[in-house]
Motif scaffolding. Structure first.
Motif, PDB file in Angstrom:
ATOM      1  N   ILE A  77      25.014   2.232  -1.029  1.00 28.13           N
ATOM      2  CA  ILE A  77      24.692   2.172   0.400  1.00 28.13           C
ATOM      3  C   ILE A  77      24.017   0.845   0.731  1.00 28.13           C
ATOM      4  O   ILE A  77      23.388   0.226  -0.130  1.00 28.13           O
ATOM      5  N   TYR A  78      24.187   0.429   1.973  1.00 27.53           N
ATOM      6  CA  TYR A  78      23.626  -0.849   2.405  1.00 27.53           C
ATOM      7  C   TYR A  78      23.473  -0.834   3.920  1.00 27.53           C
ATOM      8  O   TYR A  78      24.105  -0.026   4.616  1.00 27.53           O
ATOM      9  N   LYS A  79      22.635  -1.727   4.417  1.00 21.96           N
ATOM     10  CA  LYS A  79      22.433  -1.871   5.855  1.00 21.96           C
ATOM     11  C   LYS A  79      23.777  -2.223   6.491  1.00 21.96           C
ATOM     12  O   LYS A  79      24.496  -3.090   6.004  1.00 21.96           O
ATOM     13  N   GLY A  80      24.115  -1.509   7.560  1.00 22.35           N
ATOM     14  CA  GLY A  80      25.379  -1.733   8.257  1.00 22.35           C
ATOM     15  C   GLY A  80      26.498  -0.782   7.849  1.00 22.35           C
ATOM     16  O   GLY A  80      27.541  -0.740   8.493  1.00 22.35           O
ATOM     17  N   LEU A  81      26.294  -0.005   6.785  1.00 15.82           N
ATOM     18  CA  LEU A  81      27.310   0.964   6.347  1.00 15.82           C
ATOM     19  C   LEU A  81      27.396   2.087   7.370  1.00 15.82           C
ATOM     20  O   LEU A  81      26.391   2.668   7.762  1.00 15.82           O
ATOM     21  N   ASP A  82      28.613   2.393   7.802  1.00 15.82           N
ATOM     22  CA  ASP A  82      28.787   3.492   8.744  1.00 15.82           C
ATOM     23  C   ASP A  82      29.229   4.747   7.996  1.00 15.82           C
ATOM     24  O   ASP A  82      29.747   4.683   6.891  1.00 15.82           O
ATOM     25  N   PHE A  83      28.983   5.891   8.614  1.00 13.49           N
ATOM     26  CA  PHE A  83      29.328   7.177   8.012  1.00 13.49           C
ATOM     27  C   PHE A  83      29.532   8.199   9.123  1.00 13.49           C
ATOM     28  O   PHE A  83      29.166   7.971  10.269  1.00 13.49           O
ATOM     29  N   ASP A  84      30.148   9.313   8.763  1.00  9.88           N
ATOM     30  CA  ASP A  84      30.350  10.428   9.690  1.00  9.88           C
ATOM     31  C   ASP A  84      29.527  11.607   9.196  1.00  9.88           C
ATOM     32  O   ASP A  84      29.242  11.728   8.005  1.00  9.88           O
TER      33      ASP A  84
END
Length: 104
Positions: free
Chosen positions: A76-83
């Motif tokens: 995971i990292y800053k800017g990672l999108d998810f639902d």
């Protein structure tokens, strides 16, 4: 023992007509989260910042604590999108705004 949150995210709950959720959720809600790097869904506790109740269509900042952290560590990292889902129903989208220090 209260586990430390793993990341902070901006969450957008879908409006009722798109997300099938018609009632608000309280801080501590535990939907399934799907990251783009894995086909599985993982349980994440959403603790809302500055509010205790979120309605369909709202956008809120939340601290997220994952219950199966070993599956996503280092991915995971800053800017990672998810639902995020309630059962099979997509109820919202999120984007990580800050990754927090791992438990020591």
């Amino acid at each position: 023992m209260n586990p430390k949150p793993h990341f902070i995210a901006l969450l957008t709950y879908l409006p009722s007509q798109k997300g099938k959720r018609t009632t608000p959720v309280s801080s501590g809600y535990r939907p399934s989260i799907k990251f783009p790097f894995d086909q599985g869904q993982f349980t994440g506790v959403q603790n809302f910042v500055d509010t205790d109740l979120v309605f369909p269509g709202d956008t809120v900042t939340a601290e997220i604590t994952m219950l199966n952290k070993e599956y996503f560590e280092g991915k995971i990292y800053k800017g990672l999108d998810f639902d995020f889902f309630e059962g099979p129903n997509l109820i919202g989208h999120g984007i990580i705004t800050k990754v927090l220090e791992a438990d020591k």
